[in-house]
Design an enzyme around this catalytic site. Structure first.
Site, short mmCIF file in Angstrom:
data_model
loop_
_atom_site.label_atom_id
_atom_site.label_comp_id
_atom_site.label_asym_id
_atom_site.label_seq_id
_atom_site.Cartn_x
_atom_site.Cartn_y
_atom_site.Cartn_z
N SER A 164 0.65 -1.18 0.03
CA SER A 164 -0.18 0.01 0.28
C SER A 164 0.98 1.18 0.05
CB SER A 164 -0.82 -0.25 1.31
OG SER A 164 -0.13 0.30 2.49
N ASP A 165 0.51 2.26 -0.61
CA ASP A 165 0.96 3.66 -0.29
C ASP A 165 0.92 3.66 1.29
OD1 ASP A 165 2.31 6.17 -0.48
OD2 ASP A 165 0.86 6.57 -2.22
N TRP A 166 1.84 4.87 1.43
CA TRP A 166 1.97 5.08 2.93
C TRP A 166 0.72 5.61 3.60
CZ3 TRP A 166 5.39 2.35 1.11
CH2 TRP A 166 6.64 2.22 1.38
#
Ligand code: BGC
Length: 714
Positions: free
Chosen positions: A269-271
């Site tokens: 996932s993106d942060w």
């Protein structure tokens, strides 16, 4: 211009189903990864599927954090099985220094959008190779670069991080880059999957989009780049797509990416883009970043409760390990942190910057400038000391540090939120090119003073800038801070005015008619200034071409002139008409069109031929350099599908970059795979090549079409 009708009888069935690119089964990285998984305890498996954003905050008692490199992310390894620590760093312009590591300065390359303007796979490979090398020497095992999203919203704050508005160009170039990163034994990433095209409410909004548009445009870069690059990681994005967060979107992750496209690596996932445990795990997310909220104890509980099968957890871990094995990290982990070879990086970034520049306008051949010119006015903010770069998580700290004291901490959590100027002085570079000239500087803050200097000089060069960054979109496409007025005043004072642009995306240029030349230098990297001066004085013949349309006005763009949507739901109403497809379909003339870029020499196109067969079409033609300078031309091939297909008037189908001496001619042959002719048949859930008559356009830009042809698919 000659129009010849060639009836190429392609042996496609009318509704040919194209095989999906499934990778080979049972390869050795998969077997080895599976063996390792079988030796892991439940706790060890859980440990490997969530990470922590170490540069964002102090991780406290996070296991192993004292060993982390303070990059963008960290996952502790399992020493007893030889699984190394995983350290991630950003990104596309070079290795970043979020968290202010000592010795964290890296080569700053021209921005990805700049490099894409070369249309050159060799440039993409050279960039990936350098970033991979510098990431590894600093001890990183994963690189979070590889943005391949389309520029749909021209005001997008991150448009400088991606490659342009065409899915084929984006997919092909990012594939070369990521492949080269992985060639340096660093896991490469493609991101941000999917339809991540604006910063405004980026963590909440839902992109409302039909399946055909998704498949033909927004997912196509991944469909091209996953098999071509061998990328071992894909980062899912913050936004929702048709109501569901990208990182728990079963359609995007499981059905398309892992299913149809056959992606074998991990989805991370993106942060902060993970929103759940069970739904995300079941939809196909393999790694949570960056707070370890959902895939830590809650995932363990879910596995123990049977809500997430152990086989799914095993799959998550296996995907991560097969990536580390496939690129060589497991067998040969980096020994870092060491420091980069500054001189070697400088050579690469300067070469790439020369390739990235696009000559937008050059009335009556103002450029190249003669070295014998008596006096030059160099005008513009910080043009005496530096060149601009794009901000946010991809901000690189260049060797030597910022040229101008930044107004924020550019190495703070999440990356820079203020402009960083790389220490590469346009003023000095111009002085080096014309040592006999009187070269004087005005910063442009006083337009009248700048105009007076211009009036007093033989030539005026205005360095104009536009800063873009993650977290925020531009309000419009105008040059900010009174620079349009500055340009007009200087141009009024001196009829020989050139503008050099340092910007991160498309601009409106109502002032362009007032000046003789416009050179698009983008964010040109830590050796940008000598590259710009090389082009201004003709040591380098510019060969870049726009990969994004420059409109005449915001109102002309597919998204219109209202503010960037702040709605919960952002409808992609333009459907297939992203970028040049819109201008073609609506009959709107852009200011500088997709594919546009001038040269100091001239090109003649002739003798086209289209030949086809079961496996696709081949378009051949001659390109001749009819001018007086050596140069390179990016010859572009566009295809118009049969009317019944309901497609925009044309799509890019291939291109070739040819370097020729004056008078030299070369036969160019551009292969077009059957897939490049296909449309997504949502009712039947497959690609198909429509039967009927196709048009072929060969040109020096999407609007400067030199040759036309046709073929038929029965
Ligand atoms: C960005 C990603 C980046 C991550 C880690 C996020 O804000 O959207 O592109 O890789 O931070 O720095």
């Amino acid at each position: 211009m000659r129009i010849r009708v060639t009836s190429v009888l392609l042996a496609f069935a009318a509704a040919l189903v194209l095989a999906s690119p499934a990778a080979a089964r049972g390869s050795s990285p998969d077997r080895r990864a599976a063996e390792l998984v079988s030796q892991l305890t439940l706790d060890e498996k859980i440990q490997l599927v969530h990470g922590i954003g170490v540069c964002m905050f102090t991780p406290g008692d996070y296991p192993g954090s004292e060993r982390s490199l303070k990059g963008a992310g960290f996952i502790p390894g399992i020493p007893r099985l030889g699984i190394p620590d995983i350290n991630y760093t950003d990104a596309g312009a070079g290795v970043t220094n979020c968290g202010a590591r000592p010795n964290g300065q890296s080569t700053m390359l021209p921005s990805p959008l700049a490099r894409a303007s070369s249309w050159d796979p060799a440039v993409a490979s050279a960039a990936g190779d350098l970033i991979g090398r510098e990431a590894r020497v600093q001890g990183f095992t994963g690189l979070l670069g590889g943005v391949s999203e389309l520029i749909r919203e021209p005001r997008w704050g991150r448009s400088f991080e991606t490659l342009g508005e065409d899915p084929l160009l984006n997919g092909e170039l990012v594939a070369h880059e990521v492949r080269a990163v992985q060639g340096r034994k660093v896991v490469g990433t493609l991101k941000h999957y999917a339809a991540n095209n604006q910063e405004t409410r980026r963590q909440e909004h839902s992109v409302e989009i039909d399946e055909r548009t998704l498949r033909e445009l927004h997912l196509l870069p991944y469909e091209i780049a996953v098999p071509a690059s061998g990328a071992q990681s894909v980062m899912c994005s913050y936004n929702r797509v048709n109501g569901t967060y990208a990182c728990e979107n079963d359609y995007l992750l499981k059905r398309v990416l892992k299913g149809d496209i056959g992606f074998k690596g991990q989805i991370q996932s993106d942060w902060g883009a993970t929103h759940s445990t069970v739904p995300a795990a079941l939809a196909g997310l393999d790694e949570e970043e960056f707070l370890s909220q959902f895939f830590s104890q809650p995932l363990k509980d879910a596995v123990l409760a049977g809500d997430v099968p152990m086989s799914r957890l095993d799959d998550m871990v296996r995907r991560k390990l097969r990536g580390l094995i496939a690129v060589g990290v497991l067998d040969d982990p980096p020994s870092g942190p060491g420091s980069i070879d500054v001189a070697a990086g400088a050579r690469v970034t300067e070469r790439l910057a020369r390739r990235s520049m696009v000559l937008l306008k050059n009335r009556r051949g103002l450029l190249p400038l003669r070295r014998s010119v008596g006096s030059i006015a160099v005008i513009g903010e910080h043009a005496d000391v530096g060149v601009l770069s794009g901000g946010g998580s991809s901000q690189v700290t260049p060797p030597g540090g910022p040229a101008v004291p930044p107004t924020c901490d550019p190495e703070g959590p999440g990356g820079s939120r203020c402009p960083v100027w790389a220490p590469s002085s346009p003023l000095e570079a111009i002085r080096d090119e014309a040592p006999g000239a009187d070269v004087r500087f005005a910063d442009g803050s006083d337009p009248a003073a700048a105009a007076a200097l211009a009036r007093d000089s033989d030539v005026a060069i205005v360095f104009a800038n536009e800063w873009r960054h993650e977290f925020e979109d531009r309000p419009d496409l105008a040059l900010p801070n009174g620079q349009e007025d500055l340009i007009r005043q200087v141009a009024t004072a001196n009829g020989k005015t050139a503008v050099v642009l340092e910007n991160g995306g498309p601009l409106t240029t109502p002032w362009a008619g007032d000046v003789r030349a416009v050179l698009e230098a983008w964010y040109p990297g830590s050796r940008g200034a000598p590259a710009i001066a090389d082009v201004l004085f003709g040591d380098t013949n510019p060969s870049g071409k726009l990969t994004v349309t420059f409109p005449r006005s915001l109102a002309d763009t597919p998204v219109g002139d209202g503010p960037v949507s702040e709605a919960d739901e952002v409808p992609y109403d333009e459907r297939l008409l992203v970028g040049y497809r819109w201008y073609d379909a609506k009959g709107i003339a852009p200011r500088f069109e997709f594919g546009h870029g001038l040269s100091y020499t001239r090109w003649r196109y002739s003798n086209e031929r289209v030949a086809g067969g079961r496996r696709g079409v081949r378009v051949s033609f001659d390109v001749k350099n009819t001018g007086r300078r050596p140069g390179a031309e990016v010859a572009q091939v566009y295809v118009g599908l049969p009317e019944s297909a309901g497609e925009p008037p044309k799509r890019l189908a291939g291109w070739a970059r040819v370097s020729l001496r004056p008078g030299q001619r070369r036969r160019v042959s551009v292969p077009i795979a059957a897939k490049r002719l296909a449309i997504w048949d949502a009712a039947r859930d497959r690609w198909k090549v429509p039967s009927g008559r196709y048009k072929v356009y060969v040109g020096s830009s999407s609007r400067d079409i030199r040759l036309r042809d046709r073929f038929a698919v029965r």
